[in-house]
Design a protein around this motif. Structure first.
Motif, PDB file in Angstrom:
ATOM      1  N   SER A  45       0.975  -1.266   0.021  1.00 55.82           N
ATOM      2  CA  SER A  45      -0.125   0.107   0.193  1.00 55.82           C
ATOM      3  C   SER A  45       0.872   1.260  -0.009  1.00 55.82           C
ATOM      4  N   TRP A  83      -3.572   7.004   5.486  1.00 56.23           N
ATOM      5  CA  TRP A  83      -3.171   6.804   7.061  1.00 56.23           C
ATOM      6  C   TRP A  83      -4.366   6.580   7.717  1.00 56.23           C
ATOM      7  N   PHE A  86      -4.845   2.935   7.280  1.00 56.08           N
ATOM      8  CA  PHE A  86      -3.580   2.353   7.597  1.00 56.08           C
ATOM      9  C   PHE A  86      -4.018   2.168   9.235  1.00 56.08           C
ATOM     10  N   GLN A  89      -6.530  -0.620   9.830  1.00 53.83           N
ATOM     11  CA  GLN A  89      -6.050  -2.015   9.451  1.00 53.83           C
ATOM     12  C   GLN A  89      -5.200  -2.219  10.429  1.00 53.83           C
ATOM     13  N   ALA A  95      -2.546  -4.853   8.910  1.00 51.88           N
ATOM     14  CA  ALA A  95      -1.690  -3.832   8.299  1.00 51.88           C
ATOM     15  C   ALA A  95      -1.128  -4.699   6.984  1.00 51.88           C
ATOM     16  N   PHE A  99       4.467  -1.480   2.885  1.00 50.46           N
ATOM     17  CA  PHE A  99       3.962  -0.107   2.684  1.00 50.46           C
ATOM     18  C   PHE A  99       4.692   1.228   2.578  1.00 50.46           C
ATOM     19  N   SER A 315       5.233  -4.866   7.736  1.00 45.72           N
ATOM     20  CA  SER A 315       4.719  -4.916   8.809  1.00 45.72           C
ATOM     21  C   SER A 315       5.445  -5.796   9.914  1.00 45.72           C
TER      22      SER A 315
END
Length: 425
Positions: A45, A83, A86, A89, A95, A99, A315
């Motif tokens: 992402s 954001w 995010f 998530q 997440a 990213f 992540s």
């Protein structure tokens, strides 16, 4: 050196247990795998406009061709929406595997244990941290952990109208001082009618950080506090407010009227401090010729400049840290990726990509400027958690000053109150 794993051997126990792992991934929400073919899917992402999305998808196609065992599922949004999504998530343990990130958020999310420490992948040979420009290999390090890898780097500059400066006999050059800059701004404002000498950048945190660094301080300290006093800020905001009222800087109301254009691209101002790659957007918004000039100095030597960057982070919950590392490695080292992205996310981070891309037009200006300031670049201080909140407050509160809605003294008191709350100090 970029890592290549286009052909892979048996996966042993991991392949044998793929069906069980796939169920676990659905619960964890990070990535996925194909129990039959051994293909791994990772989620990527980023924020940005459609043009960035198109370029990134081209680079993903290059990656998937070079790494047929990895598929990349994509998602992007504008900055604020990115954001917001995010954070939702991440709160749900979902997440994306990898990213887009920036230096402003490394500590914030690192302290929440949301970011993958990539040091283990460097040690395993899945991610190379050599060949980076201007110390960018250290930009993603926070408290001994590698939490991000730069995909582009930029530094501050003065975007200016060279014809306006020439008409008052001023040529910005390395080592020029703030006094010389102020004098030029005054001359332009007095001589050019509707063209102001400069935009009012009193609320730009990154510019004030450079000024503080020139004077032996910084906006944030290594121990996660503000690195300046209320008296320091009164002087900075007071000087900008006085210049604004004297007619040397673009009035706040006029700046608001031309948004989303900046004051310099809206032809209200002859100069504006910003990141050097912003000249790409500004040049597209005006027919006026624009150029890049060095940041003024206090002592004729030190600019306080550093390279800031967009980064890729992983992540901490990803089930595929090796594949995430391979993906990041490819995106920062592969020359074809550099040719494809150009300077969309900033000047390319590694020498292999920087040398592979042949900039033209405005991009060539950026490349020349970055080369010219190589000798003055200093290390960046990692931003503390809450830095993004402090930055937003700095911009918002000074805007109230510029609009005449609050006094400098009251604004300084308000900023320190909000910033200390945001930083937990």
């Amino acid at each position: 050196m970029s890592v290549r794993r286009s052909v892979r051997g048996p996966r042993g126990l991991r392949a044998a247990g793929a069906a069980v792992a796939a169920l676990a991934l659905l619960a964890a929400g990070c990535g996925g795998g194909d129990p039959d073919g051994g293909t791994v899917t990772i989620r990527y992402s980023w924020w940005g406009a459609q043009d960035r999305a198109e370029l990134i998808r081209k680079t993903i196609a290059l990656f998937e061709k070079d790494h047929p065992h990895i598929k990349v599922k994509t998602d992007f949004a504008e900055y604020a929406d990115f954001w917001s999504k995010f954070n939702t998530q991440a709160a749900g343990g979902n997440a994306p595997d990898v990213f887009q990130n920036s230096v402003a958020f490394l500590r914030k999310y690192g302290e929440k244990n949301l970011l993958l420490d990539l040091n283990a992948q460097v040690e395993a040979g899945n991610l190379g941290m050599d060949d980076f420009r201007a110390g960018l290999d250290k930009a993603g390090e926070v408290d001994g952990r590698l939490l991000g890898v730069p995909v582009g780097g930029n530094t501050f500059a003065l975007v200016y109208n060279p014809e306006a400066f020439e008409r008052v006999g001023v040529t910005p050059a390395a080592g020029w001082t703030w006094d010389e800059f102020d004098a030029a701004v005054h001359k332009i404002s007095a001589a050019e009618g509707d063209l102001y000498g400069a935009s009012d950048n009193g609320g730009v945190m990154y510019l004030y950080d450079l000024y503080l660094r020139q004077n032996g301080k910084a906006f944030f300290t290594a121990d996660k506090k503000l690195g300046f006093t209320e008296a320091d800020l009164r002087q900075w905001w007071g000087a900008h407010y006085a210049d604004n009222k004297a007619g040397d800087l673009v009035p706040a109301k006029k700046s608001e009227q031309i948004k989303p254009k900046s004051s310099v691209s809206g032809d209200l101002s002859a100069a504006e401090f910003t990141w050097d790659n912003f000249i790409v957007r500004y040049a597209a918004e005006t027919d006026t010729e624009l150029a890049l000039a060095p940041v003024p100095t206090t002592d004729g030597t030190r600019t306080g400049q550093y390279i800031s960057s967009l980064m890729l982070s992983g992540s901490a919950r990803t089930q595929h840290p090796e594949e995430v590392a391979e993906f990041i490695d490819f995106m920062v080292h592969d020359p074809e990726v550099g040719k494809t992205m150009g300077y969309n996310r900033g000047v390319l981070p590694t020498n292999a990509q920087f040398d592979a891309y042949e900039p033209t037009g405005v991009d060539a200006q950026i490349a020349a400027y970055e080369k010219s300031v190589t000798g003055v670049i200093e290390p960046i201080t990692p931003h503390p958690a809450g830095a993004d909140v402090a930055e937003a407050a700095f911009l918002r509160i000074y805007a109230e000053v510029a609009l005449g809605k609050t006094s400098v003294d009251d604004a300084v008191t308000q900023f320190f109150s909000e910033a200390k709350t945001a930083l937990g100090s």
